[in-house]
Design a protein around this motif. Sequence first.
Motif, short mmCIF file in Angstrom:
data_model
loop_
_atom_site.label_atom_id
_atom_site.label_comp_id
_atom_site.label_asym_id
_atom_site.label_seq_id
_atom_site.Cartn_x
_atom_site.Cartn_y
_atom_site.Cartn_z
N GLN A 65 45.92 29.81 59.89
CA GLN A 65 46.45 31.17 59.68
C GLN A 65 46.79 31.49 58.23
OE1 GLN A 65 49.80 30.68 62.30
NE2 GLN A 65 48.74 31.59 64.06
N ILE A 66 46.95 30.47 57.42
CA ILE A 66 47.45 30.68 56.06
C ILE A 66 46.51 31.53 55.20
CG2 ILE A 66 46.47 28.53 55.19
CD1 ILE A 66 49.78 30.22 54.14
N ASP A 67 45.20 31.46 55.47
CA ASP A 67 44.24 32.20 54.64
C ASP A 67 44.38 33.71 54.78
OD1 ASP A 67 43.19 29.93 53.59
OD2 ASP A 67 41.50 29.80 54.98
N TYR A 68 45.09 34.16 55.80
CA TYR A 68 45.34 35.60 55.92
C TYR A 68 46.35 36.08 54.88
CZ TYR A 68 42.91 35.92 60.41
OH TYR A 68 41.95 35.92 61.40
N PHE A 69 47.17 35.16 54.38
CA PHE A 69 48.25 35.54 53.47
C PHE A 69 48.07 35.02 52.04
CE2 PHE A 69 50.08 35.93 57.67
CZ PHE A 69 50.86 37.08 57.57
N VAL A 70 47.38 33.93 51.89
CA VAL A 70 47.14 33.36 50.56
C VAL A 70 45.63 33.18 50.39
CG1 VAL A 70 47.60 31.44 48.97
CG2 VAL A 70 49.33 32.11 50.66
N PHE A 71 45.08 33.85 49.40
CA PHE A 71 43.62 33.78 49.22
C PHE A 71 43.25 34.06 47.77
CE2 PHE A 71 44.90 37.88 50.97
CZ PHE A 71 44.40 38.78 50.04
N THR A 72 42.06 33.64 47.41
CA THR A 72 41.54 33.85 46.06
C THR A 72 40.17 34.50 46.15
OG1 THR A 72 40.49 31.67 46.02
CG2 THR A 72 42.74 31.83 45.16
N GLY A 73 39.72 35.00 45.02
CA GLY A 73 38.39 35.61 44.96
C GLY A 73 38.01 35.87 43.52
N ALA A 74 36.83 36.41 43.34
CA ALA A 74 36.34 36.73 41.99
C ALA A 74 35.69 38.11 42.00
CB ALA A 74 35.34 35.68 41.53
N VAL A 75 35.83 38.82 40.89
CA VAL A 75 35.18 40.13 40.75
C VAL A 75 34.44 40.15 39.42
CG1 VAL A 75 36.73 41.47 42.20
CG2 VAL A 75 37.34 41.09 39.81
N GLY A 76 33.33 40.87 39.40
CA GLY A 76 32.53 40.95 38.19
C GLY A 76 32.26 42.39 37.80
N ASN A 77 32.08 42.61 36.51
CA ASN A 77 31.82 43.94 35.99
C ASN A 77 30.72 43.86 34.94
OD1 ASN A 77 31.90 46.60 35.15
ND2 ASN A 77 33.81 46.38 34.01
N GLN A 78 29.68 44.65 35.14
CA GLN A 78 28.59 44.73 34.17
C GLN A 78 28.26 46.21 33.99
OE1 GLN A 78 25.00 42.71 35.38
NE2 GLN A 78 24.28 42.47 33.27
N ALA A 79 28.76 46.79 32.91
CA ALA A 79 28.63 48.24 32.73
C ALA A 79 27.19 48.67 32.53
CB ALA A 79 29.48 48.69 31.54
N TYR A 80 26.37 47.78 31.94
CA TYR A 80 24.97 48.13 31.69
C TYR A 80 24.11 46.92 32.00
CZ TYR A 80 20.71 49.62 29.27
OH TYR A 80 19.41 49.96 28.99
N ASN A 81 23.20 47.06 32.94
CA ASN A 81 22.37 45.95 33.40
C ASN A 81 21.00 46.03 32.73
OD1 ASN A 81 20.99 43.97 34.73
ND2 ASN A 81 21.43 44.71 36.80
N ILE A 82 20.77 45.20 31.73
CA ILE A 82 19.52 45.25 30.98
C ILE A 82 18.34 44.71 31.80
CG2 ILE A 82 20.58 45.12 28.71
CD1 ILE A 82 19.98 42.14 28.67
N GLU A 83 18.63 44.05 32.93
CA GLU A 83 17.56 43.54 33.78
C GLU A 83 17.13 44.59 34.81
OE1 GLU A 83 19.00 39.95 35.46
OE2 GLU A 83 19.13 38.90 33.53
N ASN A 84 17.88 45.69 34.87
CA ASN A 84 17.55 46.77 35.78
C ASN A 84 16.68 47.77 35.03
OD1 ASN A 84 17.55 48.46 37.99
ND2 ASN A 84 19.76 48.41 38.27
#
Length: 408
Positions: A346-365
């Motif tokens: 049950q603990i993962d409902y209250f304590v968790f981690t993650g990552a977020v990314g930001n790329q304003a301009y994608n030169i591969e697109n």
Amino acid sequence: MAQTNKLKIFNDPIYGFIGTPNELIFNLIAHPYFQRLRRISQMGLSYLVYPGAHHTRFHHALGCMHLMRKAIEILRFKQVAISQEEENALLCAILLHDIGHGPFSHALEHTLVLGHSHESLSLRLMEELNKEFNGRLTLAIQIFQNKHDKKFLNQLVSSQLDMDRLDYLRRDSFYTGVTEGNISSERLITMLNVKNNELVVEEKGLYSVEKFLMARRFMYWQVYLHKTSLAAEQLLVRILNRARELAENGVLLNISKTLEFFITREEDALLDQDALLMFTQLDDVDVLAALKGWQFHEDFILSELSKIILNRNLLKVKVKNKPFNQAKLNHKRELVKKEFNLDDSQIDYFVFTGAVGNQAYNIENENIHILSKNGKLVDVAKASDHFNLAALSEKVTKYYACYPKISV
């Protein structure tokens, strides 16, 4: 569907009056599938951080259509050939591009309708509407799918400088009050042109593109990926996952039939007709009503998490440029387990981690190309003398950890 001769004008706080150019557009807006967007929040739970951010996908879709009309007008003035049929298709495609969003938009995209993105749901709903409107959306669907021979038509709907981005950056900036995102969408549209079948920006519009890309970076870190709204949306995902877990064990949830349908449904790659029609009844109201009921539920996790969001007594959030120390996290988990009398499952409902990314301009697109005065096309990152613009093509990742505020 019965046709009507009525045309409507919407008073938009961003652009002023937005008209409906023809009966097809009017009837699409009046359709229940589109009217549902009035009940879909544009920015998820961002209003917990920015109180004004209560605007909807309905606002945004109309704004996109308005900008598309402006873009078509400018391009025709510059002798770019766009037929009346193509104009109607562009307007329909951009009007309906977000019709597949579910409750709280991106926040619950992969939580309620498992296995389907909002783009795939938008396509399915556009195909349903196409049957209802006797094939009049066929070309719009082709553009939406990026399959039209005129590449610039596809790019007006979906690219790194499309009408979608030009509207949401300015609109979200307005409603949140974050002025860094306030781009001049009309100025950018005035600088658009077509070269080699591709949407480009004239050289004199270079600084406007720079400002657009910088505004996009600011808005992502300050608004869309704001740590508090991010944590709230992660909590909302966990609430619905807990509800799904309880439903699987036969626990009564007392929710709308529509929400119950998707909470008790497993991932479905096909999404049959009944499920698609049920989706057209699903909106923010179903989820909010569930939270209001669940705050009194006998299940501690469902109840506590619902109260946390409803009363905005949110988790503590820490953000770092590198992953968190696992030993410290484990210590925090043990403290929370003891505080709330939770077990390991049950603990993962209250304590968790993650990552977020930001790329304003994608030169591969598909790159944003600047049309120089000598007729050559140059990528905006190379054309710009802004020292930071090339850096915007680098993806920046940040790591977050969320946990309850408890006294130690």
